[in-house]
Design a protein around this motif. Structure first.
Motif, short mmCIF file in Angstrom:
data_model
loop_
_atom_site.label_atom_id
_atom_site.label_comp_id
_atom_site.label_asym_id
_atom_site.label_seq_id
_atom_site.Cartn_x
_atom_site.Cartn_y
_atom_site.Cartn_z
N ILE A 86 0.82 -1.20 0.00
CA ILE A 86 0.00 0.00 0.00
C ILE A 86 0.86 1.26 0.00
O ILE A 86 1.97 1.27 0.53
N ASN A 87 0.32 2.28 -0.62
CA ASN A 87 0.90 3.62 -0.54
C ASN A 87 0.17 4.30 0.61
O ASN A 87 -1.01 4.62 0.50
N ALA A 88 0.85 4.46 1.73
CA ALA A 88 0.20 4.94 2.96
C ALA A 88 -0.53 6.26 2.74
O ALA A 88 -1.67 6.44 3.19
N THR A 89 0.08 7.18 2.02
CA THR A 89 -0.54 8.49 1.78
C THR A 89 -1.79 8.34 0.93
O THR A 89 -2.84 8.91 1.23
N SER A 93 -5.78 8.97 2.06
CA SER A 93 -6.57 9.95 1.32
C SER A 93 -7.82 9.31 0.73
O SER A 93 -8.92 9.87 0.79
N ASN A 94 -7.65 8.10 0.17
CA ASN A 94 -8.77 7.42 -0.47
C ASN A 94 -9.83 7.01 0.55
O ASN A 94 -11.04 7.19 0.33
N ILE A 129 -14.87 0.07 10.13
CA ILE A 129 -13.71 -0.68 9.64
C ILE A 129 -12.63 0.28 9.14
O ILE A 129 -11.44 0.11 9.43
N ILE A 130 -13.05 1.29 8.37
CA ILE A 130 -12.10 2.27 7.84
C ILE A 130 -11.38 3.00 8.97
O ILE A 130 -10.16 3.17 8.93
N GLN A 131 -12.11 3.42 9.97
CA GLN A 131 -11.51 4.12 11.11
C GLN A 131 -10.51 3.23 11.83
O GLN A 131 -9.43 3.68 12.24
N GLU A 132 -10.86 1.93 11.97
CA GLU A 132 -9.94 1.02 12.64
C GLU A 132 -8.68 0.80 11.81
O GLU A 132 -7.56 0.77 12.34
N LEU A 133 -8.85 0.66 10.50
CA LEU A 133 -7.69 0.52 9.61
C LEU A 133 -6.78 1.74 9.68
O LEU A 133 -5.56 1.62 9.72
N MET A 134 -7.40 2.91 9.69
CA MET A 134 -6.63 4.16 9.74
C MET A 134 -5.83 4.24 11.04
O MET A 134 -4.67 4.66 11.05
N LEU A 135 -6.44 3.83 12.14
CA LEU A 135 -5.74 3.86 13.44
C LEU A 135 -4.54 2.92 13.42
O LEU A 135 -3.47 3.26 13.91
N HIS A 136 -4.73 1.72 12.86
CA HIS A 136 -3.63 0.76 12.76
C HIS A 136 -2.50 1.33 11.91
O HIS A 136 -1.32 1.25 12.28
N LEU A 137 -2.86 1.92 10.78
CA LEU A 137 -1.85 2.44 9.86
C LEU A 137 -1.10 3.62 10.47
O LEU A 137 0.13 3.68 10.41
N THR A 163 -15.16 -6.83 0.52
CA THR A 163 -15.54 -5.42 0.59
C THR A 163 -14.33 -4.55 0.92
O THR A 163 -14.11 -3.50 0.30
N VAL A 164 -13.54 -4.99 1.90
CA VAL A 164 -12.37 -4.22 2.34
C VAL A 164 -11.34 -4.11 1.22
O VAL A 164 -10.74 -3.05 1.01
N PHE A 165 -11.12 -5.21 0.49
CA PHE A 165 -10.18 -5.15 -0.63
C PHE A 165 -10.63 -4.12 -1.66
O PHE A 165 -9.81 -3.37 -2.20
N GLY A 166 -11.93 -4.07 -1.94
CA GLY A 166 -12.43 -3.09 -2.88
C GLY A 166 -12.13 -1.67 -2.44
O GLY A 166 -11.76 -0.81 -3.25
N LEU A 167 -12.26 -1.42 -1.13
CA LEU A 167 -11.97 -0.09 -0.59
C LEU A 167 -10.48 0.23 -0.69
O LEU A 167 -10.09 1.32 -1.12
N LEU A 168 -9.64 -0.73 -0.29
CA LEU A 168 -8.19 -0.50 -0.29
C LEU A 168 -7.63 -0.35 -1.70
O LEU A 168 -6.70 0.42 -1.93
N LEU A 169 -8.19 -1.09 -2.65
CA LEU A 169 -7.67 -1.05 -4.02
C LEU A 169 -8.18 0.14 -4.81
O LEU A 169 -7.78 0.34 -5.96
N GLY A 170 -9.07 0.93 -4.22
CA GLY A 170 -9.50 2.16 -4.86
C GLY A 170 -10.60 1.99 -5.89
O GLY A 170 -10.75 2.84 -6.77
#
Length: 263
Positions: A86-89, A93-94, A129-137, A163-170
């Motif tokens: 992943i590109n953290a930035t 942003s996404n 889920i997004i908020q939890e991922l962001m906190l981990h990152l 679903t999560v893969f779809g979000l992460l892959l943009g």
């Protein structure tokens, strides 16, 4: 060694499984994909070239970074045994845009449905889920342990990874189903529109095209998701114009109907 040779050598050394290493063409395709993530054309890459684990993927990434072939913004994410670069930035942003602007359509494809439908009932869960991922990152980046993969296992046990893969892959659309009831879906014999974006990677010379995106939308829902698809295409074109590593962006669509669809 040439840039191509450095990419191939790094992959062959780090991503070997048993006695088998990736072919030169596989190494170059992976390098093109990683480069696309690095310049922000896509927020993440799901690694599926072979059975290499997240530690090996991180070793490969660290090797590229030490050779200054890619930037330090790239991180390996181990999500329940699935490795993503992943590109953290770009990911932050996404995901922020998904939460703030409702930029992704969530399509319910549960096997009990007669046909896929757009759903809003999972919005709250997805935001959590997004908020939890962001906190981990963010916590991982603050620790500065970029030589190790970011592992998210126990927390993601209840997540729908499709679903999560779809979000992460943009992707501008992502599929959801009730995995507690079944991992099957209702996409069998459903007409799908497949969107694909590809570009020419300059490092490998003229003619080496790589697939940046490939995702589908049920044809019956294409009109309802059109605004999100158009926004995705516009944003991709804008990002493409801001970099010089890939050229000749092509976005196409085709129609398929399959007896079964594995998500």
């Amino acid at each position: 060694m040439s840039t191509q040779e450095l990419f191939v050598a790094a992959a062959c050394k780090s991503l070997r499984t048993g006695r088998k290493s990736l072919s030169a063409s596989q190494c170059l395709e992976l390098a093109a994909q990683v480069s696309a993530v690095d310049v922000g054309l896509k927020p993440a890459l799901l690694y599926d070239s072979n059975g290499a684990c997240a530690t090996q993927v991180q070793r490969y990434l660290s090797s590229l970074q030490s050779l200054q072939l890619v930037s330090k913004s790239l991180v390996t994410l181990d999500l329940s045994g699935n490795s993503l670069i992943i590109n953290a930035t770009a990911v932050k942003s996404n995901l922020k845009q998904v939460v703030d602007d409702d930029s992704v359509a969530v399509i319910n494809v549960c096997h009990l449905l007669e046909k896929p439908i757009i759903t809003d009932s999972q919005r709250g869960k997805l935001k959590s889920i997004i908020q939890e991922l962001m906190l981990h990152l963010e916590g991982f980046l603050q620790l500065g342990e970029a030589d190790e993969p970011l592992c998210v296992w126990e927390q993601s046990e209840d997540w729908n990874l499709c679903t999560v893969f779809g979000l992460l892959l943009g992707y501008p659309v992502t599929y959801w189903f009730d995995q507690v009831k079944s991992f099957e879906n209702c996409l069998s014999m459903t007409p799908l529109t497949v969107f694909m974006a590809s570009a020419e990677w300059q490092v490998a010379g003229k003619g080496h095209r790589c697939c940046l995106y490939s995702f589908s939308v049920p044809a019956a829902l294409q009109q309802e998701t059109q605004s999100k698809l158009e926004n995705w295409q516009l944003c991709l074109q804008e990002r493409f114009e801001q970099q010089e590593f890939l050229k000749d962006l092509s976005i196409s669509q085709s129609s398929v109907t399959l007896p079964s669809v594995c998500l």
